[in-house]
Motif scaffolding. Structure first.
Motif, mmCIF file in Angstrom:
data_model
loop_
_atom_site.group_PDB
_atom_site.id
_atom_site.type_symbol
_atom_site.label_atom_id
_atom_site.label_comp_id
_atom_site.label_asym_id
_atom_site.label_seq_id
_atom_site.Cartn_x
_atom_site.Cartn_y
_atom_site.Cartn_z
ATOM 1 N N MET A 1 0.846 -1.178 0.000
ATOM 2 C CA MET A 1 0.000 0.000 0.000
ATOM 3 C C MET A 1 0.889 1.238 0.000
ATOM 4 N N TYR A 2 0.491 2.228 -0.787
ATOM 5 C CA TYR A 2 1.239 3.470 -0.872
ATOM 6 C C TYR A 2 0.459 4.609 -0.248
ATOM 7 N N LEU A 3 1.165 5.475 0.443
ATOM 8 C CA LEU A 3 0.621 6.738 0.934
ATOM 9 C C LEU A 3 1.442 7.829 0.259
ATOM 10 N N ALA A 4 0.791 8.863 -0.257
ATOM 11 C CA ALA A 4 1.522 9.913 -0.964
ATOM 12 C C ALA A 4 0.960 11.278 -0.613
ATOM 13 N N ASN A 5 1.837 12.278 -0.661
ATOM 14 C CA ASN A 5 1.423 13.640 -0.359
ATOM 15 C C ASN A 5 2.494 14.596 -0.861
ATOM 16 N N PHE A 6 2.167 15.875 -0.884
ATOM 17 C CA PHE A 6 3.126 16.924 -1.179
ATOM 18 C C PHE A 6 3.415 17.655 0.118
ATOM 19 N N ILE A 7 4.690 17.997 0.341
ATOM 20 C CA ILE A 7 5.065 18.759 1.531
ATOM 21 C C ILE A 7 5.984 19.899 1.113
ATOM 22 N N THR A 8 6.106 20.910 1.981
ATOM 23 C CA THR A 8 7.009 22.026 1.752
ATOM 24 C C THR A 8 8.019 22.071 2.883
ATOM 25 N N LEU A 9 9.308 22.047 2.515
ATOM 26 C CA LEU A 9 10.400 22.153 3.476
ATOM 27 C C LEU A 9 11.341 23.246 3.002
ATOM 28 N N ASP A 10 11.651 24.191 3.865
ATOM 29 C CA ASP A 10 12.558 25.298 3.508
ATOM 30 C C ASP A 10 12.167 25.960 2.198
ATOM 31 N N ASN A 11 10.883 26.206 2.039
ATOM 32 C CA ASN A 11 10.327 26.897 0.869
ATOM 33 C C ASN A 11 10.507 26.115 -0.437
ATOM 34 N N ASP B 1 5.876 3.425 0.783
ATOM 35 C CA ASP B 1 5.439 2.061 0.501
ATOM 36 C C ASP B 1 5.390 1.344 1.848
ATOM 37 N N THR B 2 4.199 1.143 2.356
ATOM 38 C CA THR B 2 4.063 0.544 3.693
ATOM 39 C C THR B 2 4.394 -0.942 3.704
ATOM 40 N N LYS B 3 4.272 -1.607 2.566
ATOM 41 C CA LYS B 3 4.585 -3.034 2.507
ATOM 42 C C LYS B 3 6.090 -3.282 2.633
ATOM 43 N N ASN B 4 6.878 -2.470 1.913
ATOM 44 C CA ASN B 4 8.330 -2.649 1.910
ATOM 45 C C ASN B 4 9.057 -1.668 2.830
ATOM 46 N N ALA B 5 8.321 -0.801 3.498
ATOM 47 C CA ALA B 5 8.884 0.191 4.420
ATOM 48 C C ALA B 5 9.935 1.065 3.729
ATOM 49 N N THR B 6 9.559 1.617 2.558
ATOM 50 C CA THR B 6 10.455 2.517 1.843
ATOM 51 C C THR B 6 9.785 3.877 1.658
#
Length: 59
Positions: free
Chosen positions: A1-11, A19-24
């Motif tokens: 199962m995949y979880l995905a999102n967009f984040i902002t770090l340091d502009n 990947d929750t199955k392979n912990a990557t």
């Protein structure tokens, strides 16, 4: 199962996929313009349940 999102770090904007199955974790820098295009494409996506959708997907 995949979880995905967009984040902002340091502009800077990043796409994060886990990947929750392979912990990557995948972290990929994206431009603000690419993120904006992604949002516009989602908002203009035709409704698959609507027979005659008036929305158009951009090229």
């Amino acid at each position: 199962m995949y979880l995905a999102n967009f984040i902002t770090l340091d502009n800077e904007r990043f796409y994060v996929a886990v990947d929750t199955k392979n912990a990557t974790i995948r972290l990929e820098r994206v431009s603000h313009e690419a993120f904006e295009r992604f949002i516009v494409n989602i908002l203009t996506m035709p409704d698959p349940l609507e027979q005659n959708s008036s929305k158009e997907v951009s090229a």
